[in-house]
Write a protein that holds these residues in place. Structure first.
Motif, PDB file in Angstrom:
ATOM      1  N   TYR A  90       5.998  -0.114   0.647  1.00 37.33           N
ATOM      2  CA  TYR A  90       4.802   0.435   0.011  1.00 37.33           C
ATOM      3  C   TYR A  90       4.916   0.361  -1.508  1.00 37.33           C
ATOM      4  CZ  TYR A  90       3.031   2.114   4.486  1.00 37.33           C
ATOM      5  OH  TYR A  90       2.538   2.176   5.771  1.00 37.33           O
ATOM      6  N   GLN A  96       1.596  -0.731  10.488  1.00 34.94           N
ATOM      7  CA  GLN A  96       0.763   0.083   9.612  1.00 34.94           C
ATOM      8  C   GLN A  96       0.814  -0.417   8.163  1.00 34.94           C
ATOM      9  OE1 GLN A  96       0.707   4.522   7.722  1.00 34.94           O
ATOM     10  NE2 GLN A  96       1.282   4.423   9.883  1.00 34.94           N
ATOM     11  N   GLN A 142      -1.229  -3.487   8.012  1.00 37.41           N
ATOM     12  CA  GLN A 142      -2.650  -3.174   8.116  1.00 37.41           C
ATOM     13  C   GLN A 142      -3.193  -2.706   6.760  1.00 37.41           C
ATOM     14  OE1 GLN A 142      -3.551  -0.346  11.179  1.00 37.41           O
ATOM     15  NE2 GLN A 142      -5.753  -0.698  11.073  1.00 37.41           N
ATOM     16  N   ARG A 143      -2.478  -1.792   6.114  1.00 41.71           N
ATOM     17  CA  ARG A 143      -2.919  -1.308   4.804  1.00 41.71           C
ATOM     18  C   ARG A 143      -2.862  -2.426   3.761  1.00 41.71           C
ATOM     19  NH1 ARG A 143      -6.182   2.914   5.516  1.00 41.71           N
ATOM     20  NH2 ARG A 143      -5.117   4.852   6.101  1.00 41.71           N
ATOM     21  N   GLN A 197      -5.761  -4.784   4.094  1.00 44.01           N
ATOM     22  CA  GLN A 197      -6.954  -4.231   3.452  1.00 44.01           C
ATOM     23  C   GLN A 197      -6.917  -4.450   1.948  1.00 44.01           C
ATOM     24  OE1 GLN A 197      -6.723  -0.171   4.750  1.00 44.01           O
ATOM     25  NE2 GLN A 197      -7.243  -0.663   6.877  1.00 44.01           N
ATOM     26  N   PRO A 218      -7.277   1.585  -2.555  1.00 44.11           N
ATOM     27  CA  PRO A 218      -6.506   1.387  -1.324  1.00 44.11           C
ATOM     28  C   PRO A 218      -5.590   2.568  -1.018  1.00 44.11           C
ATOM     29  CG  PRO A 218      -5.445   0.244  -3.136  1.00 44.11           C
ATOM     30  CD  PRO A 218      -6.698   0.873  -3.706  1.00 44.11           C
ATOM     31  N   VAL A 219      -5.145   2.629   0.222  1.00 41.34           N
ATOM     32  CA  VAL A 219      -4.090   3.571   0.610  1.00 41.34           C
ATOM     33  C   VAL A 219      -2.752   2.886   0.388  1.00 41.34           C
ATOM     34  CG1 VAL A 219      -3.041   4.829   2.529  1.00 41.34           C
ATOM     35  CG2 VAL A 219      -5.528   4.769   2.278  1.00 41.34           C
ATOM     36  N   LEU A 228      -7.264   4.485   9.350  1.00 42.59           N
ATOM     37  CA  LEU A 228      -6.430   3.288   9.308  1.00 42.59           C
ATOM     38  C   LEU A 228      -7.223   1.983   9.209  1.00 42.59           C
ATOM     39  CD1 LEU A 228      -3.524   4.038  11.815  1.00 42.59           C
ATOM     40  CD2 LEU A 228      -3.354   3.658   9.349  1.00 42.59           C
ATOM     41  N   ILE A 246     -10.674   0.642   3.943  1.00 47.36           N
ATOM     42  CA  ILE A 246     -10.309   0.701   2.537  1.00 47.36           C
ATOM     43  C   ILE A 246     -11.533   1.190   1.778  1.00 47.36           C
ATOM     44  CG2 ILE A 246     -10.877  -1.753   2.203  1.00 47.36           C
ATOM     45  CD1 ILE A 246      -8.753  -1.792  -0.022  1.00 47.36           C
TER      46      ILE A 246
END
Length: 919
Positions: free
Chosen positions: A605, A640, A643-644, A647, A738-739, A778, A781
């Motif tokens: 991340y 996950q 996926q983020r 986005q 974004p996350v 999830l 965005i």
């Protein structure tokens, strides 16, 4: 007569060293601390009250005199500097004020003449204080060139001998600007050299001091050490890449080092020199104005920052060739900067689609299996890539039929599916093949275009194919060689673009298979704080010989010159079509010829967040076509995280997914159905935005505008935006949040003081300049449209060939005055000269007084169709009773909850003016 007298006196002082002790032995090697020097220091204390000279009002005003990390009292006093150990000056991390710093009477150079010149001001400088570096220039010129009303150029060099200068194709201005927005002053005759660049604030008569070297560290100009320093008008500093760190620099005793190197970011080494060199910075001033500075110098350098605030450039070659861009907005600064280094290239439309890559497909069939998997999931894709595994023994311009399979057949199938194909090409050429068996080496050797070592023999290193030599792209003949290689390979494998890698120049041995010399180029007296403390670590010897001189000078230009040569080669190869190049190594001006990705990142991340900073920096450096390996290149990703990141990557300018062969597959269809569905959703959103994105690239190509921008570019008077690097904007209209953390279903996003609309619902949000908590399941965005914008969109499809045939959609976001505007540029998406020849269509969209007007202001592209299929209007104050299009009633729907008017089911020709009224 008086000037001549004082010039002689200054020369005498310089030669006998009375302004500072001559404490260097021959070749600049330091003598040990001696009784003679102690007497000299004592004499200085008696004659000039040395303690007073070392007293500074604040420790933040200390300018470092010992640029190395191993500070000692002996070496400090040898340099005639002040010693007061209150901290250690480390590399990169905050370390406090230096223990060794310049006294206030450390003159450096004195002005011996100042006069007006045909372009501005010309000054002559004379060495008055011998420094601690050998081979200093005694006489310098200092030229001020009034190039434009908003750009001034400052050049300082040796008056008696020519030195290396960067061969960038900068504007050659012959007449000075007359309506200058700045003023430049040089200190007077007989005074210590200093200069100031100031400008008037556009909103008041206040003077903005942009450059001020008065009282900063002295000018030093030796053969292998040049120092120029300046006070800064504020602490808000950006740029100086390529590095890993926050977007807004921490100026609390930090350093940035510039020297291109094959270097992913190591743990704990934030600030390490990475793949690109961009000695450019932008400052946001306290009043919301901005200016920029570009040092046109390609040698290894350190840039030291201190909280005064102040900055010191320290480079080991070339000259001081500095541009100052007056602004006053940050967008103006980037336009002015790209006017010098070159506006970004215009990308082909298909390159804005999704790119899938991996080092690990192994065969042509497996490559096609991934294409099938992505398509079966309904996920749009435009480009398929291959890494080195396509080649024979990892040699450039070869195909490994026995292992990889039929590469031409793979490309033919990809083209049949209306997609494009790109493969990697490394810069190193295998040099250990049997004579006559490998034409790229044989032809290059015959043309004599490979880099030589210091003795004039071929410099041989090691890279993927084994022993390797490198084409010298500073040699004009190399462009012809490179074009021949690319054309020959394209005749067998008709690729659509090229990925050039390892061009820092990356080497698997240090220097060469025979090592490097012990001379001053491979081991300079002052070593900038490059990773591992060596200029040739993982690269070639700086003493290597190239057409334009030593690699010592041109090393960091290698990726730039290769990109430029590749662009020329593709122009010849892809007849009439735009080249598309992605390069890992860059220099100022690389964006004029190609795009970039941020190199070997990790599946974390932290790296996902850092990619936003890299893209924002690249856009400020004039490289808008920028991306990162979505989901990470190194390490196994998680579903996950991927996926983020998918986005976020869907809103990279250059959107590709790429990872290393040892890790799990991570294309968007490689995970669960939920992941595939989420990826399909966000890909379709990206593809619907492509007309808007494409228009932004057009504005960048024509005007030098920035494409993806930090929030402070749009809100320069809101200091809350100055440090934001977890959100960004596409143009002036689209805010992306974004996350960036694991297991989060919400995200905290800054909402500037403005009116915004949720992209998905049209719900109005009144921003008040605070952070708001936004829902972020999830599969979502957060995207927000700025009030006052009209965004041209298009119904998406599985690739851009198909989507370009679909109907357009206008997304109208009304402001508080119920007004909005926007525009669109449209052409065939690939012709290299469509803009220059005017074979384009330009449309303007304006809403005023409850009326939308769509007008084509330029119609040079005679396509079969440009059809408007729908209009969505956010911020309607009530349901209209009637909607008319060119006087005819049309069907509409109205969402009273979110106040959104939708006009659908139309098919209006955009080649004629359209007027939409509602009552």
């Amino acid at each position: 007569m008086e000037k001549a007298f004082w010039t002689v006196i200054l020369l005498i002082l310089c030669k006998v060293g009375t302004l500072k002790g001559d404490v260097l032995s021959e070749y600049g090697r330091k003598k040990s601390y001696s009784t003679d020097h102690e007497l000299f220091v004592k004499e200085m204390q008696i004659k000039t009250n040395f303690d007073d000279l070392c007293a500074v009002p604040s420790d933040d005003l200390r300018f470092n005199c010992l640029q190395g990390d191993n500070a000692s009292k002996e070496t400090c006093l040898e340099r005639g500097c002040c010693w007061n150990p209150i901290g250690n000056y480390g590399s990169g991390a905050s370390a406090g004020p230096p223990s060794c710093y310049y006294p206030t009477n450390y003159v450096g150079y004195t002005v011996s003449e100042v006069k007006n010149s045909s372009m501005g001001i010309s000054a002559e400088l004379i060495l008055s204080t011998k420094s601690y570096y050998p081979d200093e220039s005694v006489f310098l010129f200092a030229d001020v060139l009034y190039e434009t009303d908003s750009r001034v150029r400052l050049r300082i060099g040796d008056s008696n001998r020519s030195r290396y200068e960067v061969p960038l194709n900068v504007p050659n201005v012959k007449t000075p600007a007359l309506n200058r927005k700045y003023d430049v002053r040089i200190s007077g005759f007989g005074q210590r050299f200093s200069l100031t660049v100031s400008a008037k604030s556009p909103s008041s008569n206040n003077t903005r001091v942009l450059i001020n070297s008065t009282g900063a560290a002295p000018l030093i100009f030796s053969d292998q050490f040049i120092q120029f320093s300046t006070f800064l008008p504020s602490q808000y500093l950006y740029g100086l890449g390529q590095y890993r760190g926050p977007l807004l620099h921490n100026i609390n005793w930090t350093r940035r080092t510039i020297w291109n190197r094959d270097q992913f970011v190591p743990v704990g080494n934030v600030g390490a020199n990475l793949y690109g060199s961009h000695p450019f910075y932008l400052v946001m001033e306290e009043d919301g104005n901005a200016h920029g500075v570009f040092l046109l110098n390609s040698n290894a350098m350190d840039i030291d920052l201190q909280p005064t605030p102040a900055l010191a450039w320290r480079t080991i070659g070339g000259i001081i060739d500095m541009y100052v861009f007056i602004g006053p907005t940050p967008a103006d600064v980037i336009r002015q900067y790209t006017d010098v280094i070159g506006h970004p290239f215009m990308p082909p439309y298909w390159s804005l689609g999704y790119h899938q890559s991996r080092w690990g497909y192994k065969t042509a069939n497996r490559t096609l299996e991934v294409v099938d998997r992505v398509r079966a999931a309904g996920i749009p894709q435009d480009v398929q890539w291959n890494d080195l595994e396509y080649s024979d023994g990892q040699k450039d311009f070869t195909t490994g039929y026995n292992v990889f399979g039929d590469q031409p057949a793979l490309v033919a199938e990809i083209h049949k599916r209306q997609m494009r194909y790109i493969m990697i090409t490394d810069c190193g050429i295998s040099s250990n093949q049997p004579a006559g068996k490998y034409p790229p080496y044989d032809i290059g050797f015959e043309m004599d275009i490979f880099i030589k070592n210091y003795t004039g023999d071929l410099l041989v290193g090691k890279c993927w194919p084994g022993e390797t030599v490198w084409p010298d792209f500073t040699n004009p003949k190399t462009t012809d060689y490179w074009s021949q290689m690319i054309q020959n390979y394209h005749s067998k494998v008709p690729f659509d673009g090229i990925w050039i890698d390892m061009n820092e120049m990356s080497n698997f041995v240090d220097g060469s298979v025979h090592g490097c010399t012990d001379n001053k180029y491979d081991h300079p007296l002052y070593m900038p704080h490059v990773t591992n403390g060596s200029l040739y670590r993982k690269s070639i010897c700086p003493s290597a010989r190239q057409y334009l001189g030593l690699n010592y000078n041109v090393h960091s230009l290698y990726g730039y010159t290769e990109t430029k040569a590749t662009y020329t080669a593709l122009q010849k190869t892809l007849t009439g079509k735009r080249p598309f190049i992605i390069s890992r190594s860059t220099f100022a001006g690389s964006g004029h010829y190609g795009g970039n990705w941020n190199g070997d990142n990790h599946a974390t991340y932290v790296d996902m967040h850092s990619s936003i900073i890299d893209i924002l920096n690249a856009n400020m450096f004039g490289i808008p076509m920028m991306g990162a390996c979505v989901c990470g290149f190194l390490e196994d990703t998680t579903e996950q995280l991927c996926q983020r990141w998918t986005q976020l990557g869907s809103f990279y300018p250059f959107y590709w997914n790429h990872n290393e062969r040892w890790y799990i597959p991570q294309d968007p269809a490689a995970f669960s159905e939920e992941m595939a569905k989420s990826s399909r959703k966000v890909h379709l959103i990206r593809y619907s935005f492509l007309p808007y994105f494409y228009t932004l690239f057009y504005d960048s190509h024509v005007n030098g505008d920035i494409v993806v921008r930090p929030l402070f570019f749009e809100y320069p008077n809101d200091k809350n935006t100055f440090s934001i690097d977890k959100q960004f904007m596409w143009g002036p209209c689209l805010l992306v949040t974004p996350v960036l953390e694991e297991d989060q279903q919400q995200v905290s996003g800054y909402v500037p003081k403005d009116v915004w609309y949720d992209f998905y619902t049209g719900q109005k949000i009144n921003g008040n300049g605070t952070y708001q908590t936004l829902d972020a399941p999830l599969d979502k965005i957060n995207l927000h449209i700025r009030a006052g914008c009209i965004i041209p969109m298009q119904n998406p499809a599985l690739n851009t060939v198909k989507s370009r045939k679909n109907r357009f959609r206008l997304l109208v976001a009304l402001n508080s005055a119920l007004e909005a505007s926007g525009n669109l540029m449209w052409d065939d998406g690939e012709s290299i000269d469509s803009i220059e020849k005017g074979v384009i269509n330009r449309l303007d969209f304006v809403v005023q007084k409850r009326t939308l007007v769509v007008s084509m202001t330029e119609s040079g592209y005679k396509t079969e169709r440009m059809t408007l299929g729908s209009v969505d209007i956010f911020g309607m104050d009530g349901k209209p009773s009637t909607v008319l299009m060119n006087g005819h009633r049309v069907k509409f729907s109205y969402d009273s909850t979110n106040k959104v008017l939708q006009i659908t089911g139309i098919a209006e020709n955009l080649f004629r003016d359209l007027v939409v009224n509602w009552k």
